[in-house]
Write a protein that holds these residues in place. Structure first.
Motif, mmCIF file in Angstrom:
data_model
loop_
_atom_site.group_PDB
_atom_site.id
_atom_site.type_symbol
_atom_site.label_atom_id
_atom_site.label_comp_id
_atom_site.label_asym_id
_atom_site.label_seq_id
_atom_site.Cartn_x
_atom_site.Cartn_y
_atom_site.Cartn_z
ATOM 1 N N GLY A 1 0.774 -1.234 0.000
ATOM 2 C CA GLY A 1 0.000 0.000 0.000
ATOM 3 C C GLY A 1 0.800 1.275 0.000
ATOM 4 N N SER A 2 2.116 1.196 -0.225
ATOM 5 C CA SER A 2 2.953 2.385 -0.149
ATOM 6 C C SER A 2 3.173 3.059 -1.496
ATOM 7 C CB SER A 2 4.310 2.021 0.456
ATOM 8 O OG SER A 2 4.986 1.098 -0.386
ATOM 9 N N GLN A 3 2.798 2.392 -2.587
ATOM 10 C CA GLN A 3 3.004 2.945 -3.919
ATOM 11 C C GLN A 3 1.746 2.792 -4.763
ATOM 12 O OE1 GLN A 3 6.483 0.485 -4.733
ATOM 13 N NE2 GLN A 3 7.752 2.336 -4.917
ATOM 14 N N LEU A 4 1.647 3.684 -5.754
ATOM 15 C CA LEU A 4 0.488 3.707 -6.634
ATOM 16 C C LEU A 4 0.970 3.684 -8.079
ATOM 17 C CD1 LEU A 4 -2.564 3.938 -5.915
ATOM 18 C CD2 LEU A 4 -2.400 6.359 -6.483
ATOM 19 N N LEU A 5 0.437 2.760 -8.880
ATOM 20 C CA LEU A 5 0.771 2.652 -10.294
ATOM 21 C C LEU A 5 -0.445 3.034 -11.122
ATOM 22 C CD1 LEU A 5 2.740 -0.709 -10.519
ATOM 23 C CD2 LEU A 5 3.574 1.492 -11.338
ATOM 24 N N VAL A 6 -0.230 3.863 -12.160
ATOM 25 C CA VAL A 6 -1.321 4.234 -13.057
ATOM 26 C C VAL A 6 -0.891 3.982 -14.497
ATOM 27 C CG1 VAL A 6 -2.302 5.957 -11.493
ATOM 28 C CG2 VAL A 6 -0.589 6.663 -13.177
ATOM 29 N N GLY A 7 -1.847 3.510 -15.292
ATOM 30 C CA GLY A 7 -1.599 3.298 -16.711
ATOM 31 C C GLY A 7 -2.269 4.382 -17.525
ATOM 32 N N CYS A 8 -1.491 5.091 -18.346
ATOM 33 C CA CYS A 8 -1.986 6.270 -19.061
ATOM 34 C C CYS A 8 -2.175 5.976 -20.548
ATOM 35 C CB CYS A 8 -1.020 7.444 -18.882
ATOM 36 S SG CYS A 8 -0.716 7.881 -17.164
ATOM 37 N N GLU A 9 -2.918 6.833 -21.211
ATOM 38 C CA GLU A 9 -3.230 6.634 -22.619
ATOM 39 C C GLU A 9 -2.018 6.799 -23.515
ATOM 40 O OE1 GLU A 9 -6.108 9.088 -25.322
ATOM 41 O OE2 GLU A 9 -7.243 7.513 -24.334
ATOM 42 N N GLY B 1 0.638 5.371 -23.187
ATOM 43 C CA GLY B 1 1.384 4.122 -23.157
ATOM 44 C C GLY B 1 2.324 3.979 -21.986
ATOM 45 N N SER B 2 2.417 4.993 -21.151
ATOM 46 C CA SER B 2 3.341 4.943 -20.022
ATOM 47 C C SER B 2 2.643 4.427 -18.767
ATOM 48 C CB SER B 2 3.915 6.336 -19.738
ATOM 49 O OG SER B 2 2.881 7.212 -19.306
ATOM 50 N N VAL B 3 3.453 3.875 -17.876
ATOM 51 C CA VAL B 3 3.012 3.492 -16.537
ATOM 52 C C VAL B 3 3.790 4.347 -15.552
ATOM 53 C CG1 VAL B 3 2.907 1.647 -14.827
ATOM 54 C CG2 VAL B 3 2.444 1.137 -17.230
ATOM 55 N N LYS B 4 3.084 5.035 -14.678
ATOM 56 C CA LYS B 4 3.733 5.981 -13.771
ATOM 57 C C LYS B 4 3.606 5.490 -12.336
ATOM 58 C CE LYS B 4 2.693 9.768 -16.943
ATOM 59 N NZ LYS B 4 4.069 9.975 -17.422
ATOM 60 N N LEU B 5 4.699 5.623 -11.608
ATOM 61 C CA LEU B 5 4.777 5.165 -10.227
ATOM 62 C C LEU B 5 4.782 6.367 -9.291
ATOM 63 C CD1 LEU B 5 5.200 2.730 -8.266
ATOM 64 C CD2 LEU B 5 7.654 3.139 -8.513
ATOM 65 N N PHE B 6 3.880 6.349 -8.295
ATOM 66 C CA PHE B 6 3.791 7.423 -7.305
ATOM 67 C C PHE B 6 4.022 6.843 -5.910
ATOM 68 C CE2 PHE B 6 1.521 9.090 -10.887
ATOM 69 C CZ PHE B 6 1.730 10.459 -10.857
ATOM 70 N N GLN B 7 4.778 7.595 -5.115
ATOM 71 C CA GLN B 7 4.989 7.230 -3.720
ATOM 72 C C GLN B 7 3.867 7.832 -2.880
ATOM 73 O OE1 GLN B 7 7.610 5.286 -2.818
ATOM 74 N NE2 GLN B 7 6.965 5.157 -0.687
ATOM 75 N N ILE B 8 3.257 7.029 -2.008
ATOM 76 C CA ILE B 8 2.179 7.517 -1.147
ATOM 77 C C ILE B 8 2.784 8.011 0.156
ATOM 78 C CG2 ILE B 8 0.043 6.914 0.052
ATOM 79 C CD1 ILE B 8 -0.449 4.787 -2.037
#
Length: 656
Positions: free
Chosen positions: A113-121, A123-130
């Motif tokens: 639960g410490s990180q968040l991954l999002v898939g964007c249009e 084509g990239s996948v972005k990693l966010f620290q919570i």
């Protein structure tokens, strides 16, 4: 129950928004649901599936992903490219962060639960620290052309016929390396990620399989199709003596008429939702230990909050929609008849006003004053107050300008019985009292929240004499305030289940409180203790059929001439409780028909009990007494809602 003239209202043209995403939180046993208009709802599965919180929709927030992280933190993302975190205490959006990758189509939290991954249009996948207060961009995973370690190709053929390119609608990756995919060709496929080979292929539909969810134990999963069918798969042993297991399709369910866009899997139930607006909870019988109401199928269609308010003195109804309000005057008749007759209208109901709010935000709450002279409503950033004037059949509307900034984002508003005061509950826990006058209002006064708490107030009730105000927060607590002295009078003892409705009785100033577990309490405000009737109820207990109802009580009112009568309703019944009669026990018929007229008074008294229940009108969105002999019931038939939805996929039936 007595005889009432009933206004049976069916012209509230309310259509719920379709369900787009669902996310189950195993730690808190709560379910988050997002709808196509951007609304997000929180259901407490431990509290009889009560919709305890909601965040109003917004025209620019088309939610495509929803997930929980860090225990109780809720995030959403969508086509506007933003990641949103919700404040579950104040019931507001905490912040929005642009991911800078275009529309976001998918999102997931890391196992801890410490990180968040999002898939964007793009084509990239972005990693966010919570972080404790926000999320922080960490790194970007760009599209890779040559570094893939494996590839699994789905079949574009269906029934031997070449089709268009197959679209993968959902993927689940299990801890043992198993990959499960669902696609537009109607297939559920099981893959071995180590070798990239197809292990099992299940053809389940002639249409798209659009959603998938895996149980926390990873021993079963659920998928939803565009035909409205939900399929359950379980991991079972090949033979009774073998340790080898395989995935087997065990149960199909057809509880939807349209696309099942989202599914979730709790430890004891399969949850699904889609275009037909229903949230369906299908319990897994092998997981339910006690065969009580928790084992029953539930279908939640309407919000667990009021969308209708009434001006009794002028017989007006105010209907709340997402972006506008409608004001109607009830019809009337001069005809007479016997009990059960439908009387013809001498004058039809009049649509008096269509009031549209400006901006993209949905309306949170609304109310009309008992005299019919005021209308108030609120969005997330604006508060509106209108003065209404009636001249014969004409109506004029004047908006009160320069409303105070601190009234924005009101969660609940309520007028006093004499229409001279307006009570406003904010999302910061404060309660404001506005004194109304012909030209507008005087400066509001405030009840300050309890020290150290910032709890949103979701329900309000004011005594008919205007001296007492009861407020319930998003937890189970109820506070009673002295309106004249503007201070806290008492706090009702805490109860484990959320409050679903509350009201203060005339003359006695007894506070009646309904909870999500179907318990009803009566609390004396002057004496600061439960009444004798309430103690008797808790000692004897309610009838088991009363406790097994699966929709919450959403409104409570009182008979103006009979202080022993309490009127309350849920979606599928309304009930008059006569406190002068004995309570029914489990051997008594709860939904008892009226006794024959030729029975003796002795038998009549023997079969009579305190609960008089009617299931004639449903689904019910609102029931109240206009006067001592007149009742208004607002219904919303499900067939009328289905008629306004897009047509479902046609399925070939046997013999056609």
């Amino acid at each position: 129950m007595g005889e009432f003239n009933v206004h049976r209202v069916r012209f509230f043209n309310y259509v719920p928004s379709g369900i787009r995403c669902v996310a189950y939180n195993n730690q808190s046993n709560r379910l988050a649901v997002s709808r196509t208009d951007g609304t997000v709802e929180i259901y407490n599965l431990s509290a009889n599936y009560f919709q305890e919180k909601f965040f109003p929709g917004h025209e620019s927030r088309a939610t495509e992903a929803l997930c929980w992280a860090k225990g109780q933190r809720l995030f959403s993302a969508g086509l506007n490219g933003e990641i949103i975190e919700y404040d579950l205490q104040a019931l507001t959006i905490k912040y929005a962060v642009d991911a800078f990758g275009g529309p976001i189509w998918s999102m997931a939290a890391s196992p801890n639960g410490s990180q968040l991954l999002v898939g964007c249009e793009d084509g990239s996948v972005k990693l966010f620290q919570i972080t404790p207060d926000k999320i922080q961009f960490e790194r970007n995973f760009d599209r890779q052309k040559r570094s893939a370690i494996g590839k699994m190709l789905v079949d574009r053929q269906y029934m031997g016929v070449s089709k268009r390119k197959c679209i993968i609608w959902g993927v689940a990756f299990l801890s043992d390396g198993t990959v499960i995919s669902v696609d537009s060709a109607g297939k559920v496929q099981i893959w071995d990620s180590a070798t990239g080979t197809l292990v099992k292929n299940h053809l389940v539909s002639n249409a798209d399989v659009q959603s998938i969810a895996v149980s926390p134990q990873e021993d079963s999963f659920v998928v939803g199709t565009a035909e409205g069918t939900v399929f359950h798969f379980q991991l079972v042993s090949v033979t009774s003596s073998s340790s080898e297991k395989q995935w087997v399709r065990t149960k199909p369910f057809q509880h939807h008429t349209h696309d099942v866009r989202a599914v979730a899997h709790s430890p004891t139930a399969l949850i699904s939702g889609g275009t037909d607006t229903h949230l369906v909870i299908r319990p897994l019988m092998e997981k339910v230990e006690v065969k009580n109401y928790d084992a029953a199928l539930r279908k939640i269609t309407f919000p667990h909050r009021r969308l209708v308010s009434c001006a009794k003195k002028k017989q007006l109804l105010l209907f709340q929609f997402a972006h506008h309000l409608e004001l109607w005057r009830l019809g009337s008749t001069v005809a007479t008849g016997k009990n059960g007759d439908t009387l013809p209208l001498s004058k039809n109901a009049d649509h008096l006003l269509h009031l549209k709010t400006k901006g993209p935000e949905n309306i949170i709450c609304s109310c009309i004053s008992p005299c019919g002279g005021w209308i108030a409503c609120s969005t997330a950033s604006r508060f509106f107050l209108y003065r209404l004037n009636y001249e014969h059949d004409n109506i004029s509307l004047q908006r009160v300008s320069k409303m105070p900034v601190f009234l924005r984002s009101a969660l609940q508003i309520l007028f006093s019985e004499d229409s001279t005061k307006l009570f406003v509950a904010s999302n910061q826990g404060s309660l404001r009292v506005i004194r109304l006058q012909e030209g507008g209002f005087t400066h509001p006064r405030a009840f300050q929240p309890q020290s150290g708490t910032v709890q949103s107030m979701c329900l309000l009730a004011v005594s008919p004499d205007g001296n007492w105000l009861a407020a319930s927060g998003s937890s189970a607590g109820v506070h009673v305030y002295n309106v004249k002295q503007l201070k806290l009078h008492c706090t009702v003892p805490a109860y484990n289940f959320p409050v679903t409705a509350l009201a203060i009785a005339p003359n006695t100033n007894n506070l009646v409180i309904a909870h999500s577990d179907q318990q009803v309490f009566e609390y004396s405000i002057p004496d600061k203790q439960y009444t004798e009737w309430s103690r008797t109820v808790q000692k004897q207990g309610f009838h088991h059929l009363w406790l097994q109802r699966d929709t919450p009580i959403t409104h409570i009112s009182f008979h103006p001439k009979r202080p022993m009568h309490i009127l309350l309703h849920d979606t599928y019944m309304f009930c008059l409780i006569d406190k002068s009669l004995p309570l029914p026990n489990d051997k008594t018929l709860l939904y008892n028909p009226l006794p024959p007229t030729n029975e003796s008074d002795v038998i009549r008294r023997r079969t009579a009990h305190a609960f008089k229940i009617s299931k004639k009108y449903k689904p019910l969105l609102f029931v109240d007494l206009l006067d001592e002999k007149t009742l208004v019931a607002v219904e919303r038939p499900l067939d009328d809602i289905v008629a306004q939805l897009p047509p479902p996929i046609k399925k070939k039936k046997f013999g056609t």
